[in-house]
Motif scaffolding. Structure first.
Motif, PDB file in Angstrom:
ATOM      1  N   LYS A  17      23.066  42.830 -33.449  1.00 38.82           N
ATOM      2  CA  LYS A  17      23.987  41.707 -34.860  1.00 38.82           C
ATOM      3  C   LYS A  17      23.320  40.517 -34.434  1.00 38.82           C
ATOM      4  O   LYS A  17      23.162  39.707 -35.424  1.00 38.82           O
ATOM      5  N   MET A  18      23.695  40.323 -33.046  1.00 38.26           N
ATOM      6  CA  MET A  18      24.551  39.002 -32.234  1.00 38.26           C
ATOM      7  C   MET A  18      23.190  38.715 -31.978  1.00 38.26           C
ATOM      8  O   MET A  18      21.889  37.351 -31.873  1.00 38.26           O
ATOM      9  N   PHE A  20      20.253  39.645 -33.229  1.00 42.73           N
ATOM     10  CA  PHE A  20      18.819  39.421 -33.866  1.00 42.73           C
ATOM     11  C   PHE A  20      19.372  37.983 -34.822  1.00 42.73           C
ATOM     12  O   PHE A  20      19.390  37.552 -35.598  1.00 42.73           O
ATOM     13  N   TYR A  21      21.114  37.707 -35.362  1.00 46.09           N
ATOM     14  CA  TYR A  21      21.153  36.109 -34.893  1.00 46.09           C
ATOM     15  C   TYR A  21      20.617  35.316 -34.873  1.00 46.09           C
ATOM     16  O   TYR A  21      20.171  33.897 -34.925  1.00 46.09           O
ATOM     17  N   MET A  24      17.321  35.302 -35.131  1.00 39.45           N
ATOM     18  CA  MET A  24      16.771  33.902 -37.121  1.00 39.45           C
ATOM     19  C   MET A  24      17.095  32.642 -37.512  1.00 39.45           C
ATOM     20  O   MET A  24      16.321  31.939 -37.674  1.00 39.45           O
ATOM     21  N   MET A  25      18.266  32.168 -35.816  1.00 36.41           N
ATOM     22  CA  MET A  25      18.561  30.676 -36.054  1.00 36.41           C
ATOM     23  C   MET A  25      17.798  30.277 -35.222  1.00 36.41           C
ATOM     24  O   MET A  25      17.171  28.705 -34.795  1.00 36.41           O
TER      25      MET A  25
END
Length: 307
Positions: A17-18, A20-21, A24-25
């Motif tokens: 998740k990290m 992916f985050y 995306m950022m």
């Protein structure tokens, strides 16, 4: 043993998740750095410098450029005209253009009679080159309109652009008309996403088309509507109102907008004038930024809370 596996899966899941985050950022941050910061950082520094011809380089000038800009706001006539025209063009586009865009989008969305013809009329300015559109528009308002008036009334009038009393209004009309295409596409696309069940339930209750527009359609497309309003205001001081297409570098001062002034000045000014333009740009940014953020909060507050 099972608990250890669950913990490992939890760590891997949290790590994924990290990642992916971060990915995306990274894209919007990279876009901001490359397309805004790298482009504008030199302009920010230039605002505090002046060009020294003896040294052949820019040197520190503190806040002298800002003092000159504030002084010119008082004594240079075209600054007042630029501010007035910039605000007037935006307000007319907001008060007249935006409601008409929503209305025409609703007309197209409901596929009412002649909706195909209206769609063609609204999209023609975006299919043709901007310069071709300006040439056709100038020919129509400066030749066709006076000829039609003379044939119908026997009176001889100047063209709408040639007449100083109607020049600005004609340019504003052109900008409102040519601005319909993009907004109509966005509004129509957003309206097409409204659930059919909501509309059908409203029809069973006897809702009229106007009430459907006001109480269902507009609340459902409010985020798109608010985005157009805020983005339009954010570009307030960069809107040249197609003046360069009409007049090139030779528009009269009474027609100036800040966007046109910046565009022409950057094309015609020497390197010694760049710091002055950079200082003016920072001042206008300092004015527009808090107003834009305030407008965004206002639009969020005015919008429906259930979307």
């Amino acid at each position: 043993m099972i608990d250890m596996r669950n913990k490992k899966k939890g760590k891997i899941g949290g790590r994924s998740k990290m990642v992916f985050y971060v990915c995306m950022m990274a894209l919007p941050l990279l876009q901001f750095v490359l397309l805004w910061l790298c482009v504008n950082i030199n302009s920010i520094f230039l605002a505090f410098q002046r060009y020294d011809y003896d040294a052949g380089a820019y040197v520190w000038n503190a806040f002298d450029n800002f003092k000159t800009v504030f002084s010119d706001f008082v004594r240079v006539p075209f600054y007042a005209a630029s501010l007035r025209n910039t605000v007037v063009i935006y307000l007319i586009g907001l008060v007249v253009g935006t409601p008409l865009s929503v209305l025409f989008s609703f007309y197209l969305y409901k596929k009412m009679p002649l909706h195909g013809l209206f769609k063609t009329i609204l999209f023609v300015p975006h299919i043709l080159s901007a310069l071709i559109m300006v040439v056709l528009f100038k020919y129509f308002v400066d030749r066709a309109v006076p000829t039609l008036v003379e044939l119908m009334t026997g009176k001889t009038i100047n063209g709408l652009l040639a007449n100083p009393k109607t020049t600005l209004a004609t340019i504003i009309f052109y900008n409102v008309w040519t601005g319909f295409g993009t907004s109509t596409v966005m509004y129509s696309s957003t309206m097409a996403g409204i659930s059919d069940s909501v509309v059908e339930a409203a029809k069973l209750d006897g809702i009229t088309p106007m009430k459907e527009l006001l109480h269902i359609t507009i609340p459902m497309i409010w985020p798109t509507f608010a985005t157009f309003v805020v983005v339009g205001f954010a570009g307030l001081f960069m809107n040249q109102a197609a003046l360069y297409n009409f007049y090139g570098n030779d528009a009269e001062y009474r027609l100036y907008t800040f966007g046109y002034y910046f565009y022409v000045s950057m094309r015609t000014s020497s390197i010694s004038q760049y710091p002055y333009l950079a200082a003016l740009g920072l001042i206008l940014t300092a004015v527009a930024l808090p107003l834009t953020l305030g407008l965004r909060k206002l639009m969020d507050r005015l919008g429906p809370k259930t979307i």
